[in-house]
Design a protein around this motif. Structure first.
Motif, PDB file in Angstrom:
ATOM      1  N   GLN A 141       0.683  -1.212  -0.207  1.00 41.09           N
ATOM      2  CA  GLN A 141       0.009  -0.181  -0.056  1.00 41.09           C
ATOM      3  C   GLN A 141       0.945   1.184  -0.138  1.00 41.09           C
ATOM      4  OE1 GLN A 141      -3.323   0.486  -0.098  1.00 41.09           O
ATOM      5  NE2 GLN A 141      -4.003  -1.795   0.026  1.00 41.09           N
ATOM      6  N   GLY A 142       0.518   2.089  -0.696  1.00 39.34           N
ATOM      7  CA  GLY A 142       1.422   3.377  -0.680  1.00 39.34           C
ATOM      8  C   GLY A 142       0.659   4.482   0.255  1.00 39.34           C
ATOM      9  N   VAL A 171       5.214  19.737   2.982  1.00 38.86           N
ATOM     10  CA  VAL A 171       4.588  20.565   2.017  1.00 38.86           C
ATOM     11  C   VAL A 171       4.378  20.021   0.867  1.00 38.86           C
ATOM     12  CG1 VAL A 171       5.170  22.705   3.484  1.00 38.86           C
ATOM     13  CG2 VAL A 171       6.718  22.074   1.630  1.00 38.86           C
ATOM     14  N   SER A 172       5.477  19.448   0.226  1.00 34.28           N
ATOM     15  CA  SER A 172       5.507  18.339  -0.854  1.00 34.28           C
ATOM     16  C   SER A 172       6.165  17.182  -0.888  1.00 34.28           C
ATOM     17  CB  SER A 172       5.946  19.473  -2.115  1.00 34.28           C
ATOM     18  OG  SER A 172       7.472  19.546  -1.738  1.00 34.28           O
ATOM     19  N   GLU A 173       5.894  16.448  -1.947  1.00 35.50           N
ATOM     20  CA  GLU A 173       6.627  14.776  -1.814  1.00 35.50           C
ATOM     21  C   GLU A 173       7.106  14.726  -3.351  1.00 35.50           C
ATOM     22  OE1 GLU A 173       4.082  11.333   0.061  1.00 35.50           O
ATOM     23  OE2 GLU A 173       3.083  11.800  -1.979  1.00 35.50           O
ATOM     24  N   MET A 174       8.381  14.202  -3.165  1.00 33.88           N
ATOM     25  CA  MET A 174       9.157  13.666  -4.070  1.00 33.88           C
ATOM     26  C   MET A 174       8.814  12.434  -4.712  1.00 33.88           C
ATOM     27  SD  MET A 174      10.877  16.649  -4.872  1.00 33.88           S
ATOM     28  CE  MET A 174      11.534  17.970  -4.380  1.00 33.88           C
ATOM     29  N   ALA A 175       8.359  11.679  -3.643  1.00 34.65           N
ATOM     30  CA  ALA A 175       8.168  10.192  -3.909  1.00 34.65           C
ATOM     31  C   ALA A 175       7.386   9.341  -2.977  1.00 34.65           C
ATOM     32  CB  ALA A 175       9.392   9.210  -4.122  1.00 34.65           C
ATOM     33  N   ARG A 176       6.242   8.762  -3.256  1.00 36.57           N
ATOM     34  CA  ARG A 176       5.455   8.373  -2.187  1.00 36.57           C
ATOM     35  C   ARG A 176       6.119   7.306  -1.617  1.00 36.57           C
ATOM     36  NH1 ARG A 176      -0.019   6.291  -4.553  1.00 36.57           N
ATOM     37  NH2 ARG A 176      -0.901   6.282  -2.432  1.00 36.57           N
ATOM     38  N   GLY A 177       5.478   7.029  -0.264  1.00 39.52           N
ATOM     39  CA  GLY A 177       5.977   5.910   0.786  1.00 39.52           C
ATOM     40  C   GLY A 177       5.067   4.566   0.180  1.00 39.52           C
ATOM     41  N   ARG A 186       9.302   1.594   1.931  1.00 36.13           N
ATOM     42  CA  ARG A 186      10.352   2.679   1.288  1.00 36.13           C
ATOM     43  C   ARG A 186       9.502   3.792   1.959  1.00 36.13           C
ATOM     44  NH1 ARG A 186      10.187   4.692  -4.878  1.00 36.13           N
ATOM     45  NH2 ARG A 186       8.377   5.620  -3.993  1.00 36.13           N
ATOM     46  N   PRO A 187      10.323   4.777   2.837  1.00 31.28           N
ATOM     47  CA  PRO A 187       9.878   5.994   3.162  1.00 31.28           C
ATOM     48  C   PRO A 187       9.327   7.013   2.242  1.00 31.28           C
ATOM     49  CG  PRO A 187      12.325   5.892   3.542  1.00 31.28           C
ATOM     50  CD  PRO A 187      11.794   4.664   3.026  1.00 31.28           C
ATOM     51  N   ALA A 188       8.753   8.129   2.387  1.00 35.13           N
ATOM     52  CA  ALA A 188       8.192   9.019   1.349  1.00 35.13           C
ATOM     53  C   ALA A 188       9.405   9.988   1.383  1.00 35.13           C
ATOM     54  CB  ALA A 188       6.805   9.610   1.946  1.00 35.13           C
TER      55      ALA A 188
END
Length: 215
Positions: A141-142, A171-177, A186-188
């Motif tokens: 699950q992401g 404030v923003s996300e480079m890659a989902r966890g 994998r951490p976000a």
């Protein structure tokens, strides 16, 4: 007539008869010895019997241990083969589930130049949805971190950015966890808010420089 020299007085005959042992019955010590020998023979026979029984039990135990050792050796060989099979083919089910996703993505890319970009985008979104559904089927699950307080156990801060949001907020996300059955895979990768720098300079010191006042 002269007296007979061979005549023995009665008293002497009685003494002589007492001195000669009775040869007809065995002495008491011999009977006790016979009983002792018979008892020892019985004990010896019982010891031999127990030794034979113990030997048979030991032989049976030894054979059972040999069978158990052989079964354990076979078990280890089977476990090793199964482990090797899992390492080689453990992802076979996962691969079968993801092959259709790859097929949809390939078809979407093949039609990029033949269709409107909006249709291509819609197709890619459908592939993404299929991808997420397939991951969820296998317990993956992401999760999104935007707007959440920074959590080092779930998020990896790549940088800080001045923001009107409270300091420490994502404030923003480079890659989902992603999590696998509630275990973090994998951490976000996130950008974290920090307080804005005031627009004006630092506050002026009290008093006016060069006013001629006394120090």
């Amino acid at each position: 007539m002269a007296p007979d020299d061979t005549h023995v007085p009665p008293e002497a005959a009685v003494e002589e008869e007492r001195a000669v042992p009775d040869q007809g019955s065995p002495p008491a010590d011999a009977e006790a010895l016979q009983r002792r020998v018979a008892l020892l023979e019985a004990q010896l026979e019982e010891s031999f019997k127990r030794a034979r029984e113990t030997g048979e039990r030991l032989k049976d135990t030894h054979e059972r241990l040999l069978r158990a050792a052989a079964e354990f050796d076979n078990f280890k060989k089977r476990a090793l083969r199964e482990k090797e099979d899992v390492q080689k083919f453990g992802v076979e089910r996962l691969l079968k589930d993801f092959l259709p996703v790859m097929g949809h993505l390939e078809r979407a890319l093949d039609h990029v130049e033949q269709h409107d970009h909006s249709q291509v985008i819609e197709g890619v979104k459908l592939v993404q949805k299929l991808f997420e559904t397939t991951l969820a089927k296998h317990g993956v699950q992401g999760f999104s971190a935007v707007g959440q307080p920074f959590d080092p156990s779930l998020h990896e801060a790549l940088m800080q950015q001045e923001s009107d949001q409270p300091a420490g907020t994502v404030v923003s996300e480079m890659a989902r966890g992603y999590k696998l059955n509630d275990r973090l895979v994998r951490p976000a990768a996130v950008v974290v808010a920090k307080a804005r720098t005031p627009a004006g300079g630092p506050p002026a010191p009290s008093g006016t420089a060069g006013d001629g006042g006394t120090a």
